[in-house]
Design a protein around this motif. Structure first.
Motif, PDB file in Angstrom:
ATOM      1  N   SER A 262     -27.436   0.854 -29.917  1.00 42.99           N
ATOM      2  CA  SER A 262     -27.591   1.376 -28.823  1.00 42.99           C
ATOM      3  C   SER A 262     -26.984   2.949 -28.437  1.00 42.99           C
ATOM      4  O   SER A 262     -27.927   3.561 -27.761  1.00 42.99           O
ATOM      5  CB  SER A 262     -26.303   0.726 -27.917  1.00 42.99           C
ATOM      6  OG  SER A 262     -26.316   1.131 -26.401  1.00 42.99           O
ATOM      7  N   PHE A 263     -26.089   3.344 -29.324  1.00 40.75           N
ATOM      8  CA  PHE A 263     -25.833   4.741 -29.102  1.00 40.75           C
ATOM      9  C   PHE A 263     -26.845   5.686 -30.059  1.00 40.75           C
ATOM     10  O   PHE A 263     -27.354   6.689 -29.501  1.00 40.75           O
ATOM     11  CB  PHE A 263     -24.199   4.806 -29.221  1.00 40.75           C
ATOM     12  CG  PHE A 263     -24.070   5.055 -31.031  1.00 40.75           C
ATOM     13  CD1 PHE A 263     -24.411   6.079 -31.707  1.00 40.75           C
ATOM     14  CD2 PHE A 263     -23.063   4.266 -31.200  1.00 40.75           C
ATOM     15  CE1 PHE A 263     -24.012   6.000 -33.099  1.00 40.75           C
ATOM     16  CE2 PHE A 263     -22.779   4.255 -32.739  1.00 40.75           C
ATOM     17  CZ  PHE A 263     -23.175   5.117 -33.538  1.00 40.75           C
ATOM     18  N   GLN A 264     -27.449   4.805 -30.851  1.00 40.27           N
ATOM     19  CA  GLN A 264     -28.394   5.773 -31.571  1.00 40.27           C
ATOM     20  C   GLN A 264     -29.597   5.968 -30.800  1.00 40.27           C
ATOM     21  O   GLN A 264     -30.368   6.886 -31.002  1.00 40.27           O
ATOM     22  CB  GLN A 264     -28.824   4.904 -33.029  1.00 40.27           C
ATOM     23  CG  GLN A 264     -27.789   5.038 -34.259  1.00 40.27           C
ATOM     24  CD  GLN A 264     -27.993   4.456 -35.410  1.00 40.27           C
ATOM     25  OE1 GLN A 264     -28.529   3.291 -35.390  1.00 40.27           O
ATOM     26  NE2 GLN A 264     -27.533   4.735 -36.606  1.00 40.27           N
ATOM     27  N   LYS A 265     -30.072   4.732 -29.959  1.00 38.77           N
ATOM     28  CA  LYS A 265     -31.118   4.977 -29.267  1.00 38.77           C
ATOM     29  C   LYS A 265     -30.884   6.110 -28.004  1.00 38.77           C
ATOM     30  O   LYS A 265     -31.719   6.779 -27.842  1.00 38.77           O
ATOM     31  CB  LYS A 265     -31.519   3.727 -28.536  1.00 38.77           C
ATOM     32  CG  LYS A 265     -32.441   3.658 -27.461  1.00 38.77           C
ATOM     33  CD  LYS A 265     -32.841   2.276 -26.836  1.00 38.77           C
ATOM     34  CE  LYS A 265     -33.880   2.186 -25.970  1.00 38.77           C
ATOM     35  NZ  LYS A 265     -33.980   1.092 -25.151  1.00 38.77           N
ATOM     36  N   ALA A 266     -29.775   6.013 -27.592  1.00 34.64           N
ATOM     37  CA  ALA A 266     -29.610   7.006 -26.496  1.00 34.64           C
ATOM     38  C   ALA A 266     -29.278   8.240 -26.992  1.00 34.64           C
ATOM     39  O   ALA A 266     -29.824   9.375 -26.450  1.00 34.64           O
ATOM     40  CB  ALA A 266     -27.909   6.628 -25.864  1.00 34.64           C
ATOM     41  N   PHE A 267     -28.935   8.632 -28.273  1.00 38.31           N
ATOM     42  CA  PHE A 267     -28.664  10.035 -29.048  1.00 38.31           C
ATOM     43  C   PHE A 267     -30.318  10.451 -29.302  1.00 38.31           C
ATOM     44  O   PHE A 267     -30.324  11.563 -28.932  1.00 38.31           O
ATOM     45  CB  PHE A 267     -27.918   9.852 -30.175  1.00 38.31           C
ATOM     46  CG  PHE A 267     -27.751  11.024 -31.049  1.00 38.31           C
ATOM     47  CD1 PHE A 267     -26.736  11.685 -30.688  1.00 38.31           C
ATOM     48  CD2 PHE A 267     -28.423  11.381 -31.971  1.00 38.31           C
ATOM     49  CE1 PHE A 267     -26.483  12.978 -31.398  1.00 38.31           C
ATOM     50  CE2 PHE A 267     -28.551  12.634 -32.556  1.00 38.31           C
ATOM     51  CZ  PHE A 267     -27.165  13.535 -32.374  1.00 38.31           C
ATOM     52  N   SER A 268     -30.977   9.693 -29.555  1.00 33.68           N
ATOM     53  CA  SER A 268     -32.422  10.074 -30.009  1.00 33.68           C
ATOM     54  C   SER A 268     -33.349  10.651 -28.555  1.00 33.68           C
ATOM     55  O   SER A 268     -34.027  11.302 -28.647  1.00 33.68           O
ATOM     56  CB  SER A 268     -33.116   9.046 -30.619  1.00 33.68           C
ATOM     57  OG  SER A 268     -33.333   7.900 -29.924  1.00 33.68           O
ATOM     58  N   GLU A 269     -32.928   9.895 -27.586  1.00 34.51           N
ATOM     59  CA  GLU A 269     -33.244  10.258 -26.325  1.00 34.51           C
ATOM     60  C   GLU A 269     -32.977  11.186 -25.504  1.00 34.51           C
ATOM     61  O   GLU A 269     -33.771  11.874 -24.723  1.00 34.51           O
ATOM     62  CB  GLU A 269     -33.074   8.968 -25.494  1.00 34.51           C
ATOM     63  CG  GLU A 269     -34.220   7.593 -25.873  1.00 34.51           C
ATOM     64  CD  GLU A 269     -33.786   6.512 -24.962  1.00 34.51           C
ATOM     65  OE1 GLU A 269     -34.667   5.358 -25.043  1.00 34.51           O
ATOM     66  OE2 GLU A 269     -32.846   6.449 -24.176  1.00 34.51           O
ATOM     67  N   SER A 270     -31.675  11.711 -25.953  1.00 34.85           N
ATOM     68  CA  SER A 270     -31.103  12.545 -25.025  1.00 34.85           C
ATOM     69  C   SER A 270     -30.292  13.751 -25.761  1.00 34.85           C
ATOM     70  O   SER A 270     -29.989  14.897 -25.228  1.00 34.85           O
ATOM     71  CB  SER A 270     -29.963  11.943 -24.229  1.00 34.85           C
ATOM     72  OG  SER A 270     -28.820  11.623 -24.979  1.00 34.85           O
ATOM     73  N   ASN A 271     -30.005  13.770 -27.072  1.00 30.48           N
ATOM     74  CA  ASN A 271     -29.355  14.969 -27.656  1.00 30.48           C
ATOM     75  C   ASN A 271     -30.068  16.167 -27.724  1.00 30.48           C
ATOM     76  O   ASN A 271     -29.301  17.089 -27.319  1.00 30.48           O
ATOM     77  CB  ASN A 271     -28.993  14.327 -29.089  1.00 30.48           C
ATOM     78  CG  ASN A 271     -28.124  15.539 -29.869  1.00 30.48           C
ATOM     79  OD1 ASN A 271     -27.025  15.882 -29.493  1.00 30.48           O
ATOM     80  ND2 ASN A 271     -28.763  16.158 -30.975  1.00 30.48           N
ATOM     81  N   THR A 272     -31.303  16.452 -27.869  1.00 30.80           N
ATOM     82  CA  THR A 272     -32.162  17.615 -28.042  1.00 30.80           C
ATOM     83  C   THR A 272     -31.970  18.277 -26.720  1.00 30.80           C
ATOM     84  O   THR A 272     -31.918  19.388 -26.390  1.00 30.80           O
ATOM     85  CB  THR A 272     -33.471  17.315 -28.580  1.00 30.80           C
ATOM     86  OG1 THR A 272     -33.376  16.888 -30.055  1.00 30.80           O
ATOM     87  CG2 THR A 272     -34.121  18.809 -28.894  1.00 30.80           C
ATOM     88  N   GLN A 273     -32.311  17.428 -25.376  1.00 33.54           N
ATOM     89  CA  GLN A 273     -32.761  17.917 -24.378  1.00 33.54           C
ATOM     90  C   GLN A 273     -31.306  18.149 -23.679  1.00 33.54           C
ATOM     91  O   GLN A 273     -31.034  19.418 -22.853  1.00 33.54           O
ATOM     92  CB  GLN A 273     -33.268  16.912 -23.391  1.00 33.54           C
ATOM     93  CG  GLN A 273     -34.744  16.604 -23.828  1.00 33.54           C
ATOM     94  CD  GLN A 273     -35.389  15.709 -22.887  1.00 33.54           C
ATOM     95  OE1 GLN A 273     -35.070  14.509 -22.392  1.00 33.54           O
ATOM     96  NE2 GLN A 273     -36.776  16.047 -22.261  1.00 33.54           N
ATOM     97  N   ASN A 274     -30.353  17.267 -23.501  1.00 35.56           N
ATOM     98  CA  ASN A 274     -28.961  17.572 -22.749  1.00 35.56           C
ATOM     99  C   ASN A 274     -27.787  17.606 -23.384  1.00 35.56           C
ATOM    100  O   ASN A 274     -26.852  17.743 -22.912  1.00 35.56           O
ATOM    101  CB  ASN A 274     -29.070  16.413 -21.631  1.00 35.56           C
ATOM    102  CG  ASN A 274     -30.328  16.067 -20.759  1.00 35.56           C
ATOM    103  OD1 ASN A 274     -30.684  17.168 -20.057  1.00 35.56           O
ATOM    104  ND2 ASN A 274     -30.819  14.908 -20.433  1.00 35.56           N
TER     105      ASN A 274
END
Length: 454
Positions: free
Chosen positions: A38-50
């Motif tokens: 779950s946190f890997q999915k969230a990280f891949s979706e948001s780390n670079t942007q926000n």
């Protein structure tokens, strides 16, 4: 005899720092592997942007405050600091090994306990250790909670140098009788001193926490506390209802009797008077229990519909992933929640075994995500909406039916695809959220779980 709205709606209810609330987490369907995915999915979706957020729990306090329901360890032995900092950095390194790239950190909040229990050197070691694995995102916001009695100028200066621009000081109430009852003796002079230091150093947002409904508290106390607060002009304020939960083991709420607490209409009067005085002095209600000056980022976020709420409280920006470090900390990937063990010794042991100290959690269903969005809208914007494609759920007609009584009481307005909370309804936000809380509706608690809503 006609009862007041306060009497009518003052029932036990959640504070909605999350949905589902912790007592309704489906722990049987949760595993550490599901949390990692779950946190890997969230990280891949948001780390670079926000970027991501970190909540770091620092549990140590030198004395017990009897109003506090937080996870803490009472000690005057400061040798515990280094062991705990080492464990925090070990936990962070375990997460960083599971990230696909170097994390960008948008927000850090140091909570407790008493973060200013820790020495300058140990706080610096902690923050530098965090950034040995990470970078700062653009427009980052770092904050911490400071105890007015032990926060030093040097601590404020060092944390400022490390990037912190927000500090929150716990005030509660200035009346000596109230302070004795809650075992938190701190004169106005101490609060003024640390507030002036923070302004002098350059902190851009100084917050004070006030509480109404404390033992022996009366109208005179509230007026005096708010007037003293106004004289210091903090940028934002939390004005909380005291959460009386003495059934929670180890929370310390045994320093007074129930009859010492202001009840119902008396307690509500304390809030209304405090709110009126804050309004007269330029503070605007920007969310449940929170007020800010127009110059503060929270107010600006509330005006642009950018306000967000999570386990750290209200924020002027949203990150999809929040990692909680430390004993009892809760993490949030948007898709799931995970909580660390509340036992300090177990926390250390799990980290020695190179295991994340997560012991329970909840994977959100599609229904949970829909309801969570409605509750966030209500607590951040005082309204929520839906149509046939987004925001609609099959129980919505029943929810709206249940809300009709609140509409008749002028607490809200129900439109075709929207509800709006009125000014009179703002103190009852938690009750309105409860109408959407499907977990609570399906299974009412059989024992004491929540504090009163008002």
């Amino acid at each position: 005899m006609k009862i007041s709205l306060t009497q009518k709606y003052n029932v036990p209810g959640p504070r909605y720092t999350s949905y589902p609330t912790v007592p309704y987490w489906n722990e049987s369907d949760f595993t550490e592997q599901k949390w990692i995915e779950s946190f890997q999915k969230a990280f891949s979706e948001s780390n670079t942007q926000n970027g991501i957020s970190l909540y770091i729990h620092l549990p140590f306090c030198e004395s017990m405050c009897t109003f506090c329901g937080c996870n803490k360890r009472i000690t005057k032995n400061h040798t515990v600091e280094e062991t705990y900092i080492k464990a925090l950095l070990k936990e962070w390194s375990l997460y960083c090994k599971l990230f696909t790239e170097k994390p960008l950190i948008k927000e850090i909040h140091l909570g407790g306990g008493t973060p200013t229990f820790f020495s300058i050197n140990n706080l610096e070691h902690l923050i530098n250790g965090i950034f040995s694995f990470a970078n700062k995102a653009d427009h980052y916001e770092f904050s911490f909670e400071g105890h007015p009695n032990n926060t030093t100028y040097e601590q404020l200066k060092k944390l400022y140098e490390l990037g912190f621009r927000r500090v929150s000081f716990g005030v509660q109430d200035y009346a000596e009788k109230v302070q004795k009852a809650i075992h938190r003796i701190q004169p106005f002079h101490n609060v003024a001193k640390v507030s002036f230091w923070a302004k002098e150093i350059g902190y851009t947002s100084i917050s004070h926490d006030l509480i109404f409904g404390l033992p022996f508290q009366n109208v005179e106390n509230i007026i005096d506390t708010v007037e003293k607060t106004n004289s210091l002009k903090p940028d934002r304020l939390a004005f909380y209802s005291y959460a009386h939960v003495p059934w929670i083991k180890g929370n310390g709420q045994r320093g007074f009797n129930d009859e010492n607490l202001p009840k119902d209409a008396e307690k509500r009067q304390l809030y209304e008077i405090g709110k009126h005085l804050l309004s007269e002095n330029g503070y605007h209600e920007i969310g449940m229990d929170h007020f800010a000056l127009k110059t503060d980022s929270l107010y600006k976020a509330s005006q642009s519909n950018q306000l967000h709420r999570n386990f750290m409280g209200y924020s002027a920006s949203k990150t999809q992933l929040m990692i909680g470090l430390g004993v009892s900390s809760i993490s949030d990937s948007w898709y799931s929640f995970a909580q660390n063990t509340k036992n300090l010794e177990d926390y250390y042991q799990l980290l020695e075994w190179d295991k994340l100290p997560v012991v329970k959690g909840h994977v959100l269903t599609d229904e949970d995500l829909t309801i969570r969005k409605h509750i966030l809208n209500l607590t951040c914007e005082f309204e929520t909406s839906w149509n046939n494609k987004t925001g609609y759920f099959k129980e919505l007609p029943a929810v709206l039916f249940d809300l009709k009584e609140m509409e008749r009481d002028h607490l809200m307005v129900i439109e075709e695809h929207k509800i709006k909370i009125t000014e009179a309804g703002k103190p009852f936000v938690r009750n309105i959220c409860m109408a959407f809380d499907l977990h609570l509706k399906r299974k009412s608690p059989e024992t004491n779980l929540f504090s009163m809503t008002i």
